[in-house]
Write an enzyme that holds these catalytic residues in place. Structure first.
Site, PDB file in Angstrom:
ATOM      1  N   ASP A 125       0.855  -1.188   0.000  1.00 13.32           N
ATOM      2  CA  ASP A 125       0.000   0.000   0.000  1.00 13.32           C
ATOM      3  C   ASP A 125       0.889   1.236   0.000  1.00 13.32           C
ATOM      4  O   ASP A 125       1.738   1.390   0.886  1.00 13.32           O
ATOM      5  CB  ASP A 125      -0.824  -0.018   1.298  1.00 13.32           C
ATOM      6  CG  ASP A 125      -2.220   0.485   1.111  1.00 13.32           C
ATOM      7  OD1 ASP A 125      -2.543   0.989   0.015  1.00 13.32           O
ATOM      8  OD2 ASP A 125      -3.008   0.352   2.063  1.00 13.32           O
ATOM      9  N   GLU A 170      -4.827   4.747  -3.482  1.00 11.63           N
ATOM     10  CA  GLU A 170      -6.208   5.164  -3.253  1.00 11.63           C
ATOM     11  C   GLU A 170      -6.577   6.269  -4.224  1.00 11.63           C
ATOM     12  O   GLU A 170      -5.748   7.110  -4.573  1.00 11.63           O
ATOM     13  CB  GLU A 170      -6.368   5.673  -1.806  1.00 11.63           C
ATOM     14  CG  GLU A 170      -6.138   4.604  -0.764  1.00 11.63           C
ATOM     15  CD  GLU A 170      -6.443   5.074   0.664  1.00 11.63           C
ATOM     16  OE1 GLU A 170      -6.928   6.215   0.850  1.00 11.63           O
ATOM     17  OE2 GLU A 170      -6.182   4.285   1.586  1.00 11.63           O
ATOM     18  N   GLU A 199     -14.291  -0.156  -1.054  1.00 11.84           N
ATOM     19  CA  GLU A 199     -14.435  -0.161   0.409  1.00 11.84           C
ATOM     20  C   GLU A 199     -15.690   0.606   0.830  1.00 11.84           C
ATOM     21  O   GLU A 199     -15.870   1.783   0.472  1.00 11.84           O
ATOM     22  CB  GLU A 199     -13.180   0.453   1.066  1.00 11.84           C
ATOM     23  CG  GLU A 199     -13.297   0.500   2.593  1.00 11.84           C
ATOM     24  CD  GLU A 199     -11.976   0.648   3.331  1.00 11.84           C
ATOM     25  OE1 GLU A 199     -10.909   0.609   2.685  1.00 11.84           O
ATOM     26  OE2 GLU A 199     -12.028   0.798   4.570  1.00 11.84           O
TER      27      GLU A 199
END
Ligand code: KIV
Length: 259
Positions: A82, A114, A181
């Site tokens: 990540d 993200e 998510e």
């Protein structure tokens, strides 16, 4: 045989893709030995293991250190690192340099970033330089300050349309899969049907192509807040507490060690 990006993509429509976070060689070994195909060194590391309040403070060096440990523990799974807050939001050059560290120094197979449509050009650049990218949209915890908390996303028609655009841009840019998510299950179903790459849900209902959960949540051993969508597959926290209390009592009473 080790998992690769093409093998994971080929699961779409055939078999559910299972993913799990891991943060060190020990958790990675357990995940790998269980046959989990995608092992994510999530920046949730910041909160689950390192004691930070959010994912925002974790640094590149901390993520690289833990990703290298996870890579040492994995022989079959695909290790995804990540990218932490502010490691890819600046210039493309800075982002490529940071992503490259995960592959070269830490042995990762891919990175996760993200964000949606805004990240299209960066995803394209990373993929064209040989760095596979896992997208992540919906509740993106690095935007917690913008969202005003850890809140579900995609609840209005406009927000749902924006998420559809985001997903399409990421697929077009070359992302190999997308984490969804905390978006409504029906929206996740629509997105999963529209995309040719797998969706991996977390708090996004049963219609995604795969699911991901956090290691400490799956085992019921975390100490912080556990989201309501989590299913605990074990409840280790009370067992750990009892074992440590028994050890303390045994040493204090002279019961351990025996002569
Ligand atoms: O950091 C993380 O653990 C994540 C997953 C839960 C998707 O981003």
């Amino acid at each position: 045989m080790a998992w690769t990006v093409p093998k994971l993509k080929a699961l779409k429509g055939k078999q559910k893709l299972v993913a799990l976070t891991a943060y060190d060689a020990l958790s990675a070994r357990y995940a790998d030995q269980a046959g989990i195909p995608l092992i994510l060194v999530g920046d949730s590391l910041a909160m689950t293991v390192l004691g930070y309040e959010t994912t925002l403070p974790i640094t590149m060096d901390e993520m690289v250190h833990h990703t290298a440990a996870v890579s040492r523990g994995v022989s079959e799974g695909l290790v995804v690192a990540d990218m932490p807050f502010m490691s890819y939001q600046g210039t493309v050059e800075h982002a490529i340099e940071n992503a490259g560290r995960f592959i070269k120094e830490a042995g990762a197979d891919a990175v996760k970033i993200e964000g949606g449509a805004l990240r299209g050009p960066l995803v394209e650049k990373l993929v064209s330089n040989g760095i596979p990218v896992l997208g992540h949209i919906g509740l993106t915890p690095q935007s917690v300050k913008e969202f005003g908390g850890f809140k579900a996303q995609g609840k209005t028609a406009e927000a749902a349309r924006n998420l559809m655009d985001d997903a399409m841009v990421l697929e077009q840019a070359g992302a190999f899969a997308i984490v969804l998510e905390c978006v409504p299950a029906e929206l996740a179903k629509t997105l999963s049907a529209a995309l040719t790459i797998p969706t991996i849900g977390i708090g996004a209902g049963p219609h995604c192509d795969g699911q991901i959960l956090v290691f400490t949540d799956v085992l019921g051993m975390g100490q912080g807040h556990v989201p309501s969508f989590v299913k605990k597959f074990a409840d280790l926290k009370p067992q750990i507490e009892q074992a440590l209390a028994a050890y303390k009592a045994d040493v204090e009473s002279g019961g351990f060690p025996q002569v």
